[in-house]
Design a protein around this motif. Structure first.
Motif, short mmCIF file in Angstrom:
data_model
loop_
_atom_site.label_atom_id
_atom_site.label_comp_id
_atom_site.label_asym_id
_atom_site.label_seq_id
_atom_site.Cartn_x
_atom_site.Cartn_y
_atom_site.Cartn_z
N ALA A 19 52.73 77.00 6.44
CA ALA A 19 54.07 77.63 6.20
C ALA A 19 53.84 78.94 5.74
O ALA A 19 54.86 79.85 6.10
CB ALA A 19 54.67 76.48 5.09
N VAL A 20 52.75 79.33 5.05
CA VAL A 20 52.72 80.50 4.46
C VAL A 20 51.23 81.17 4.54
O VAL A 20 50.28 80.02 4.55
CB VAL A 20 53.28 80.79 2.84
N VAL A 21 51.05 82.35 4.99
CA VAL A 21 49.66 83.05 4.67
C VAL A 21 49.52 83.85 3.70
O VAL A 21 50.31 84.93 3.82
CB VAL A 21 49.20 83.33 6.17
N VAL A 22 48.61 83.81 2.55
CA VAL A 22 48.46 84.65 1.74
C VAL A 22 47.12 85.28 1.83
O VAL A 22 46.06 84.81 1.62
CB VAL A 22 48.93 83.93 0.40
N ILE A 71 51.24 88.99 2.59
CA ILE A 71 52.05 87.68 2.66
C ILE A 71 53.02 87.41 3.81
O ILE A 71 53.80 88.17 4.06
CB ILE A 71 52.78 87.07 1.35
N ASN A 72 52.71 86.42 4.56
CA ASN A 72 53.57 86.12 5.80
C ASN A 72 54.14 84.72 5.69
O ASN A 72 53.36 83.76 5.68
CB ASN A 72 52.49 86.26 7.15
N VAL A 73 55.34 84.83 5.53
CA VAL A 73 56.32 83.34 5.43
C VAL A 73 56.63 83.04 6.55
O VAL A 73 57.47 83.62 7.64
CB VAL A 73 57.49 83.56 4.65
N ILE A 74 55.80 81.93 7.43
CA ILE A 74 56.09 81.57 8.88
C ILE A 74 57.22 80.41 8.73
O ILE A 74 58.15 80.57 9.74
CB ILE A 74 54.90 80.71 9.27
#
Length: 279
Positions: free
Chosen positions: A24-27, A272-275
């Motif tokens: 879901a998210v990559v931090v 931070i990438n919110v997918i």
């Protein structure tokens, strides 16, 4: 050759889709999955946004701990568990049993949880404690006035302590107060509020008169439940009796403000990438 290349590209695409399917998210190159978010929502009883924010902060904290080279030794973990057991009048072995009974965590899992707690505490100390000052007397008095009702408490509890080796047998007594078994010991006591542990005081205060507390380990391999026979009238101890508690609470609030600001700035500058988010 083209067929082989196409097949390889197709397989690679499937693998990548599988890897990212649950993310879901990559931090900072660390993944938070949809399952992680749903679990946090369930445990903390919050919506998807708050659960995601909490998990992002956890990832940022973990990165900060690593960057600052903060460590916790096994002896520090042991000492913290020893103190927790002592506060509950239990041996360490009985305390592990109580944790397993109440949460399902093994001793290894519990040690890891304590380690993470201590790592976070050291990080918070490094970030916040140098940035905040102890509250003045004026701040303490103002806080007390705003929260005065929270410091009202019974002066003592008259209880009957039911003690048994079998949790099932004790549960039968709690469910049916008329039930009798010679294997259940009873002991009536008056417990002054300021002479018992904060954990027990909270447990008793949350239990209605003529009611049983939840069953808890007795520290001797068995179980016990407190029947609240009577509660003395509430009394106010005054500001001096709770001054240390007020100071701790004010410091905790100030610390959280500093930490929230720090991690908000860290989040703004982090990769931070919110997918996607749970539906």
């Amino acid at each position: 050759m083209r067929k082989v290349l196409f097949v390889l590209l197709f397989i690679t695409g499937l693998l990548e889709a599988k890897v990212y399917d649950g993310v879901a998210v990559v931090v900072k190159n660390e993944a938070i999955t949809l399952e992680d978010i749903k679990k946090e929502m369930s445990v903390s009883k919050v919506d998807a946004k708050k659960a995601t924010d909490a998990l992002i902060r956890q990832k940022l904290e973990a990165a900060e701990i690593k960057d600052r080279k903060i460590t916790v030794s096994s002896s520090e973990v042991y000492d913290d568990i020893k103190n927790l057991a002592s506060r509950n009048n239990m041996s360490i072995s009985d305390f592990y049993d109580a944790v397993r009974e109440s949460s399902g965590m093994s001793s290894t899992q519990f040690k890891e949880k304590i380690k993470q707690k201590l790592l976070s505490q050291k990080l918070y100390s490094a970030i916040a404690y140098s940035s905040i000052e102890e509250p003045s007397q004026e701040e303490i008095e103002e806080y007390y006035k705003l929260h005065q009702k929270e410091y009202m408490h019974p002066s003592s509890f008259t209880v009957v302590i039911y003690d048994a080796k079998s949790k099932a047998l004790l549960q039968e007594k709690v469910d049916n107060p008329m039930f009798y078994s010679p294997e259940i010991a009873t002991n009536e006591q008056v417990l002054p509020y300021d002479k018992i542990s904060p954990e027990l005081a909270s447990l008793l205060a949350q239990t209605p008169k003529h009611g049983f507390t939840p069953i808890v380990p007795n520290g001797k391999g068995g179980f016990m439940s407190f029947y609240i026979k009577s509660i003395t009238s509430a009394e106010e101890g005054g500001i001096e009796s709770v001054k240390n508690q007020i100071i701790n609470e004010i410091m905790a609030e100030k610390r959280e403000v500093v930490l929230s600001d720090y991690f908000a700035r860290l989040r703004d500058n982090a990769d931070i990438n919110v997918i996607r988010m749970p539906e």
